[in-house]
Structure formats: structure tokens, C-alpha cells
Design a protein around this motif. Structure first.
Motif, PDB file in Angstrom:
ATOM      1  N   ASN A   1       0.421  35.036  23.434  1.00 53.58           N
ATOM      2  CA  ASN A   1       0.767  35.747  24.662  1.00 53.58           C
ATOM      3  C   ASN A   1       1.481  37.080  24.431  1.00 53.58           C
ATOM      4  N   PRO A   2       2.482  37.172  23.542  1.00 46.20           N
ATOM      5  CA  PRO A   2       3.107  38.481  23.320  1.00 46.20           C
ATOM      6  C   PRO A   2       2.120  39.545  22.842  1.00 46.20           C
ATOM      7  N   ALA A   3       1.207  39.158  21.928  1.00 45.21           N
ATOM      8  CA  ALA A   3       0.213  40.122  21.459  1.00 45.21           C
ATOM      9  C   ALA A   3      -0.762  40.490  22.574  1.00 45.21           C
ATOM     10  N   LEU A   4      -1.117  39.505  23.405  1.00 53.05           N
ATOM     11  CA  LEU A   4      -1.987  39.805  24.552  1.00 53.05           C
ATOM     12  C   LEU A   4      -1.326  40.808  25.488  1.00 53.05           C
ATOM     13  N   ILE A   5      -0.091  40.531  25.848  1.00 54.13           N
ATOM     14  CA  ILE A   5       0.622  41.398  26.794  1.00 54.13           C
ATOM     15  C   ILE A   5       0.828  42.791  26.202  1.00 54.13           C
ATOM     16  N   ALA A   6       0.958  42.861  24.869  1.00 56.11           N
ATOM     17  CA  ALA A   6       1.129  44.156  24.202  1.00 56.11           C
ATOM     18  C   ALA A   6      -0.184  44.909  24.041  1.00 56.11           C
ATOM     19  N   GLY A   7      -1.284  44.314  24.509  1.00 53.31           N
ATOM     20  CA  GLY A   7      -2.561  45.012  24.477  1.00 53.31           C
ATOM     21  C   GLY A   7      -3.269  44.970  23.141  1.00 53.31           C
ATOM     22  N   GLN A   8      -3.084  43.885  22.372  1.00 50.39           N
ATOM     23  CA  GLN A   8      -3.668  43.810  21.037  1.00 50.39           C
ATOM     24  C   GLN A   8      -4.982  43.053  20.966  1.00 50.39           C
ATOM     25  N   GLY A   9      -5.519  42.589  22.093  1.00 49.70           N
ATOM     26  CA  GLY A   9      -6.791  41.897  22.044  1.00 49.70           C
ATOM     27  C   GLY A   9      -7.019  41.019  23.257  1.00 49.70           C
ATOM     28  N   LEU A  10      -8.078  40.209  23.192  1.00 48.38           N
ATOM     29  CA  LEU A  10      -8.406  39.242  24.230  1.00 48.38           C
ATOM     30  C   LEU A  10      -8.240  37.840  23.655  1.00 48.38           C
ATOM     31  N   ALA A  11      -8.053  36.870  24.547  1.00 47.96           N
ATOM     32  CA  ALA A  11      -7.973  35.470  24.110  1.00 47.96           C
ATOM     33  C   ALA A  11      -8.424  34.571  25.242  1.00 47.96           C
TER      34      ALA A  11
END
Length: 306
Positions: free
Chosen positions: A232-242
Motif C-alpha cells: 500500500n505505501p508503494a501504491l500510494i506513492a505512485g510506484q505501480g499497480l497491484a
């Protein structure tokens, strides 16, 4: 031929010795002497004409025959304890320890908040909660019940489906602004994926459309993890999709931190199950917790009817 009753006491002692890996530890737990434990195992082996436990001066080990017999011996012990406890508890307040296994993120996010109300109702019940995404062996590890978010493949366990959970492909608005918003699953090969290794999707994502049929894709992988919440932190930071279960991202979607991608394409949902050892006999303390969890989790904002 006269039929002999099974030596239930010896089988129960064998189960406890095997679980604890020690004659002396089993004796202390059961409140018996070391010779009594040893004689019970010897008596059982003589009756069977088989060696169940290989002994040395330093350690014990189950023989092949012992391994074969262990699961049913544990069941004898568990059912005997359950019969006695159930008889006592019918006329008393539920009390004692309940061992529960649950996925890590789900346990922190949803079991923790609802357990205080359970403790207020049942102050003499102690919950021993083990949080891990590992699939535990309920019988061998001594758990009373487990919460599992998956398709069940162990037919020997009893299970109760609580609800269905949707899965969504999500990304942050900032990621979609930089890389574009996919309009078809085939476009995902050009995107970065954050992958949960404990699920069935892993490196291949499967989607279904009511008119366009099914589509599978293998996206480029930016991050692997055996815990989905860490994405979730990486998602919110705009680092990819999941692809995430709804219970893990519904607040972020409502707050606009994450966006559902390809909303017209569906992903096979998951089910939340309560899983229990095969014995139909359960202590009252276990049953009241099962009923409480079933009622409370069905009210969750992400829970769909079965």
C-alpha cells in the motif's frame, strides 16, 4: 472372538508425547510420573506389535508407524478433552484459552478492533492469536480455529464461509497521470506491478469481462512480497499497480489515494472462511468465539453475501 476396548488413555498419552517431543514434558503437563508415561507407551506398542516411538538416551523420534498413527491419536485426545470440557461448560460460564490463526494484515485490521467487545461479554476466555500469512496445520499445531482468505483445499477440515471479498486492480492517481490509465488488460504489460506471492495470481493476472470474455497478462514486476498490505505505501506513492483485496484498500479508495483500474473487468473474488479441526465436538468457549466472529465480520463494509 471377544472384542477389546481400545486403550484410549495410552493413545492420548502417545499423542501428547509426540506433540511435546518428550516423555518428561508430557508427564509434567499431564500430571503423571515419567514411569507411568513410559509404561503407557510400552503397553500400547505391545498391544499393537509395533514400535511407535524410537527412544535413545537423548531424544525420541516417531517411527513410520508412529507418524501414521499420530493424527488419529491427536483426534482421540482432542475429542476426549472436548467431551469433558463441553459437559462441564454446559452448566458454567465459558472459560479458558482459544488458539486462533489468522492472516497478519487481516488480524491487525479487523480482528483486533472487534475482540474488545468479545472480552467484555466473555471475560473468562483467553484468546491466543497467531498472526501469519502461513497456512498452519490446525491439528498438528494445536489450533482451535483459523480464519483463511482463500479457496480451501483441505477437505478433512470443517469450514464455515463467512462472506465473499472482491479483488480490485488499483493504482495511485499520480501513477496513472505519469503512465496512463489502461483501458484493457493487455496494456498492463507496459506497467509496473506489485505482486503478492501468497495468492493464486502471482505473476499472471486474470480478468473477465461480461462481453469481451477472459484475458490473462503477465505484467512487469517491480516488487514481490508475501504480505499484501506492505504494497500500500508503494501504491500510494505512485510506484505501480497491484491487485488487492477490498478490505485492504477500501479506505484509500474512498479517500482518493487509490483509484480502481479497469473497473469493468472483474477478478475472481476470494472467500473468508472459518476453518476448524475435523472433530464435531467443540468446547463452548470455542463455539461462542466462532459465532461472534461470524456475526461481526459479516457486518464489515467490504463483506459481500455468499
Amino acid at each position: 472372538m471377544k472384542r477389546r476396548l481400545p486403550d484410549l488413555e495410552a493413545w492420548a498419552i502417545f499423542a501428547r508425547v509426540a506433540q511435546l517431543g518428550s516423555f518428561s514434558r508430557a508427564a509434567r503437563e499431564l500430571g503423571l510420573s515419567d514411569p507411568t508415561i513410559s509404561k503407557a507407551i510400552t503397553r500400547l506398542e505391545a498391544r499393537l506389535g509395533l514400535t511407535l516411538i524410537a527412544r535413545t538416551s537423548r531424544r525420541i523420534a516417531l517411527t513410520d508407524a508412529g507418524h501414521v498413527a499420530l493424527e488419529r491419536a491427536i483426534r482421540i485426545l482432542d475429542e476426549g478433552e472436548a467431551v469433558e470440557e463441553e459437559a462441564v461448560e454446559q452448566a458454567s460460564t465459558p472459560r479458558g484459552r482459544v488458539r486462533v490463526s489468522a492472516p497478519l494484515s487481516f488480524g491487525v485490521g479487523y480482528l483486533g478492533p472487534i475482540l474488545p467487545r468479545f472480552f467484555e461479554t466473555y471475560p473468562e476466555i483467553v484468546v491466543d492469536l497467531a498472526l501469519s500469512d502461513r497456512k498452519v496445520d490446525l491439528v498438528a499445531e494445536g489450533f482451535d480455529l483459523a480464519l483463511r482468505i482463500a479457496s480451501l483445499d483441505d477437505s478433512s477440515m470443517l469450514s464455515r464461509r463467512l462472506c465473499t471479498m472482491r479483488l480490485f486492480l488499483v493504482a495511485a492517481p499520480s501513477y496513472l497521470e505519469r503512465h496512463g490509465t489502461p483501458s484493457h488488460p493487455a496494456e498492463l504489460v507496459r506497467h509496473q506491478a506489485l505482486i503478492y506471492t501468497g495468492g493464486s495470481l502471482r505473476d499472471t493476472w486474470r480478468f473477465a469481462h461480461p462481453f469481451l470474455g477472459e484475458n490473462t497478462v503477465q505484467p512487469a514486476i517491480r516488487m514481490w512480497s508475501d504480505n499484501a498490505e506492505v504494497h500500500n505505501p508503494a501504491l500510494i506513492a505512485g510506484q505501480g499497480l497491484a491487485i488487492q483485496p477490498e478490505f485492504m484498500i477500501w479506505r484509500e479508495v474512498q479517500a482518493g489515494k487509490l483509484t480502481i483500474v479497469l473497473p469493468e473487468w472483474s477478478i475472481t473474488p476470494l472467500s473468508l472462511h472459518l476453518v476448524m479441526p475435523p472433530s464435531p465436538l467443540r468446547p463452548k468457549r470455542v463455539q461462542v468465539l466462532i459465532d461472534y466472529l461470524a456475526a461481526e465480520l459479516a457486518k464489515a463494509p467490504w463483506a459481500m453475501e455468499n
